[in-house]
Design an enzyme around this catalytic site. Structure first.
Site, PDB file in Angstrom:
ATOM      1  N   MET A   1       0.822  -1.207   0.000  1.00 14.65           N
ATOM      2  CA  MET A   1       0.000   0.000   0.000  1.00 14.65           C
ATOM      3  C   MET A   1       0.857   1.258   0.000  1.00 14.65           C
ATOM      4  O   MET A   1       0.517   2.251  -0.646  1.00 14.65           O
ATOM      5  CB  MET A   1      -0.941  -0.010   1.211  1.00 14.65           C
ATOM      6  N   LYS A   2       1.965   1.223   0.708  1.00 17.60           N
ATOM      7  CA  LYS A   2       2.860   2.389   0.746  1.00 17.60           C
ATOM      8  C   LYS A   2       3.400   2.711  -0.645  1.00 17.60           C
ATOM      9  O   LYS A   2       3.489   3.885  -1.031  1.00 17.60           O
ATOM     10  CB  LYS A   2       4.004   2.122   1.720  1.00 17.60           C
ATOM     11  N   LEU A   3       3.746   1.685  -1.418  1.00 16.59           N
ATOM     12  CA  LEU A   3       4.234   1.931  -2.776  1.00 16.59           C
ATOM     13  C   LEU A   3       3.143   2.526  -3.648  1.00 16.59           C
ATOM     14  O   LEU A   3       3.400   3.416  -4.468  1.00 16.59           O
ATOM     15  CB  LEU A   3       4.765   0.630  -3.390  1.00 16.59           C
TER      16      LEU A   3
END
Length: 310
Positions: free
Chosen positions: A177-179
């Site tokens: 999700m961070k990417l």
């Protein structure tokens, strides 16, 4: 903080722009903290003054801690901290938890989780969003990959430094999700930079450009911090380096490839940052992408208070 939570001993590795503020909030809010120092002694001295203890190696941090947070550049550094000589694996106890707050490659995250699971250690990814200002204030965003039970155990500690915590899924999902989050934000940065260069080329200055976008439907918090470099020369408005942005976009490319999906906009964004990273200098932050894109297109987007582009 409840009695059970207060009994957790916390370790911390990575006292950089984000990590120092996170560690400060953990110790200020009542937790026992053991940290690994670094060459820049200012964060270490600050934490020692707040009652934290310093360890000589990652192994020593693990021995002293029940939960260890890592906040470094990326997967290469995380792997060295865990697997290297004097690393965490040498000191972790069964029942410990390791939390990676870095922006890491999900493939590496899943592999490390399996390695540590064999030792009876849980591995969690809890990457961050926002800036060092929010890290210091204890109002970061965190997207967490963990089992329900481990998340419940960690939540009181996460609450010391995060204002918004999303349990996104199991281990690996936080980094995935961070990417995606960074793809969107860095895509904005690439679009803003190209739009500013084109605007300047056709005779519309950055202040005139901003007078239309600001307070309109295209405005957002990221736009406002991004524009403070071009409009005001504020290099500290968004302290996230172009080097780290480029690294994150290469992780995104790898994730897209593994998933078998075409990623043309991600690659275009990556290439914009690759050019700025190659051109240097090394200490550029993301909003400075606008100056680089302007330069390669023959227009000067150097802020009024900064040295002129040559």
């Amino acid at each position: 903080m409840n009695t059970t939570a207060a009994s957790e001993k916390i370790g911390f590795i990575g006292l950089g722009l984000m990590g120092h503020g996170i560690a400060k909030n953990i110790v200020d809010k009542g937790y026992s903290l053991t940290f690994l120092g670094r060459k820049n002694r200012a964060p270490a001295q600050d934490l020692l003054g707040r009652g934290a203890e310093e360890a000589a190696t990652s192994r020593d941090v693990a021995v002293a801690s029940d939960i260890v947070f890592i906040c470094v550049t990326g997967s290469r550094e995380v792997e060295a901290i865990i697997r290297g000589p004097g690393g965490l694996k040498e000191g972790l106890k069964k029942g410990s938890v390791v939390v990676d707050c870095s922006t890491s490659d999900p493939t590496s995250t899943v592999t490390l989780a399996a390695e540590l699971k064999a030792l009876g250690v849980d591995y969690v990814d809890a990457p961050l969003s926002r800036t060092p200002k929010e890290a210091w204030e204890g109002t970061l965003d965190a997207m967490v990959g963990a089992s329900d039970a481990v998340f419940a155990r960690l939540k009181p500690v996460l609450d010391t430094w995060a204002g918004r915590i999303v349990h996104i899924g199991d281990t690996g999902d936080g980094h995935r999700m961070k990417l995606l989050n960074n793809f969107i934000s860095l895509g904005y940065a690439a679009i803003y930079s190209e739009a500013l260069a084109l605007a300047q080329k056709v005779g519309i200055s950055p202040p005139r450009f901003d007078s239309v976008i600001r307070n309109g439907r295209m405005d957002c918090g990221f736009y406002q911090t991004f524009m403070r470099w071009t409009l005001e020369g504020d290099r500290d408005a968004h302290k996230f380096t172009i080097a780290n942005a480029f690294k994150d976009l290469t992780y995104l490319e790898s994730m897209a490839g593994a998933a078998g999906i075409a990623n043309p906009l991600g690659n275009a964004t990556k290439n914009a940052f690759a050019g700025a990273f190659a051109a240097g200098p090394a200490d550029q932050y993301v909003p400075m992408l606008a100056t680089h894109i302007g330069k390669v297109n023959g227009v000067d987007l150097t802020p009024p208070t900064a040295p002129r582009v040559r």
